[in-house]
Enzyme design. Structure first.
Site, PDB file in Angstrom:
ATOM      1  N   GLY A  19      15.811  18.766  -3.890  1.00 17.49           N
ATOM      2  CA  GLY A  19      16.448  19.728  -3.006  1.00 17.49           C
ATOM      3  C   GLY A  19      15.826  19.722  -1.623  1.00 17.49           C
ATOM      4  N   HIS A  48      13.497  13.359 -10.856  1.00 17.25           N
ATOM      5  CA  HIS A  48      14.074  12.626  -9.737  1.00 17.25           C
ATOM      6  C   HIS A  48      13.939  11.105  -9.875  1.00 17.25           C
ATOM      7  CE1 HIS A  48      14.340  16.556  -7.981  1.00 17.25           C
ATOM      8  NE2 HIS A  48      13.032  16.715  -8.095  1.00 17.25           N
ATOM      9  N   ILE A  91      18.366  13.354 -10.191  1.00 13.89           N
ATOM     10  CA  ILE A  91      18.944  14.019  -9.031  1.00 13.89           C
ATOM     11  C   ILE A  91      18.001  13.914  -7.835  1.00 13.89           C
ATOM     12  CG2 ILE A  91      20.260  15.630 -10.444  1.00 13.89           C
ATOM     13  CD1 ILE A  91      18.156  17.776  -9.807  1.00 13.89           C
ATOM     14  N   ASP A 149       6.155  14.977  -4.375  1.00 13.49           N
ATOM     15  CA  ASP A 149       6.825  15.632  -5.493  1.00 13.49           C
ATOM     16  C   ASP A 149       7.098  14.596  -6.575  1.00 13.49           C
ATOM     17  OD1 ASP A 149       8.496  16.868  -7.321  1.00 13.49           O
ATOM     18  OD2 ASP A 149       9.559  18.026  -5.806  1.00 13.49           O
TER      19      ASP A 149
END
Length: 284
Positions: free
Chosen positions: A210, A192, A207, A187
């Site tokens: 998830g 991120h 962040i 990803d």
């Protein structure tokens, strides 16, 4: 309309061959924070090739599959990525994932729901090898501003949290560089890693993925309640309700029941802000 529901649902499933080996498994586990302490026999099952087993949530990164971004390129779907949120994730394991494998991954848009102000896409990926089905993975994707087309609202049931103290509570620290390591499993979203991109998206800094929180939580459940036996997991579902910043601490609460563990995850440093809700691990 950006989402042509009939066209999206009628589109032929897309298939691709995926392969993985022990290096992919080890990298994924390390991206979840495995290997602390480095010589702990329980942790070596996640990091040492001669003892390796596969955490079932690896299914979300194996060969990347359709993935969230890939699914949004399906026929009938043209949406602004800035309006997209990963709302929930579920996997069903048909048998344990091997350390080395080659499989065919088949992906499709399984459903499109109308939530009024948003549309929800269910992107389904099924993987099978020469011995048969391995897993089924469902990603629920919210697309803001694309609802109101008169479609079915879809399921909205929530998992009722037990009205008692959790049976187990554990805390897991997210390392400062963890998102940088986890993204190597496939990803590459700059949200991120790139501070400037994160600010454009409305966050003070990058962040955590998830799905990294998702994997960390399953590992905590397996290690705490299933004796470290990954093969006992039969299914795992969650709803993403908040973000996690690298450097924060996850508080993972678990309620045990026959063949199932209910879980909630919060961010300790932000007054237990919700992170994962309606989380259920079913097991044998």
């Amino acid at each position: 309309m950006p989402i042509d529901v009939a066209k999206a649902l009628a589109a032929e499933p897309r298939s691709t061959e995926i392969v993985w080996d022990h290096k992919d498994i080890q990298l994924y586990h390390l991206g979840l924070g495995a290997g602390v302490p480095a010589t702990d026999p329980d942790e070596l099952r996640y990091t040492l090739e001669s003892r390796l087993h596969v955490l079932p949530s690896f299914a979300t990164v194996a060969g990347a599959g359709m993935g969230v971004v890939g699914g949004l390129g399906a026929p009938g779907i043209e949406v602004d990525l800035a309006a997209v949120l990963h709302g929930g994730q579920g996997i069903v394991l048909h048998r344990p994932i091997p350390v080395r494998g080659k499989a065919v991954s088949t992906s499709k848009v399984a459903a499109v729901y109308d939530k009024g102000k948003a549309a929800v896409l269910v992107l389904r990926t099924e993987a099978a090898d020469a011995d048969g089905p391995l897993w089924t993975s469902d990603a629920q994707i919210f697309v803001r501003g694309e609802g109101g087309f008169g479609g079915e609202r879809g399921p909205s049931a929530r998992t009722e949290q037990p009205d008692r103290a959790p049976d187990h509570t554990v805390e897991r620290k997210v390392r400062e560089e963890q998102a940088l390591l986890y993204r190597l499993s496939g990803d590459w979203n700059p949200l991120h890693a790139d501070p400037e991109f994160a600010k454009l998206a409305g966050f003070e800094r990058p962040i955590l993925h998830g799905l990294c929180t998702y994997g960390m939580t399953l590992k905590a459940v397996v290690d705490t309640l299933l004796g470290g036996e990954v093969a006992r997991v039969r299914s795992y579902t969650t709803r993403f309700t908040g973000v996690v910043f690298p450097g924060e601490t996850l508080r993972i609460r678990m309620w045990s029941g026959p063949g199932r563990v209910q879980v909630s995850v919060t961010a300790v440093e932000r007054d237990d802000a919700p992170v994962l809700s309606d989380t259920l691990v079913e097991h044998v």
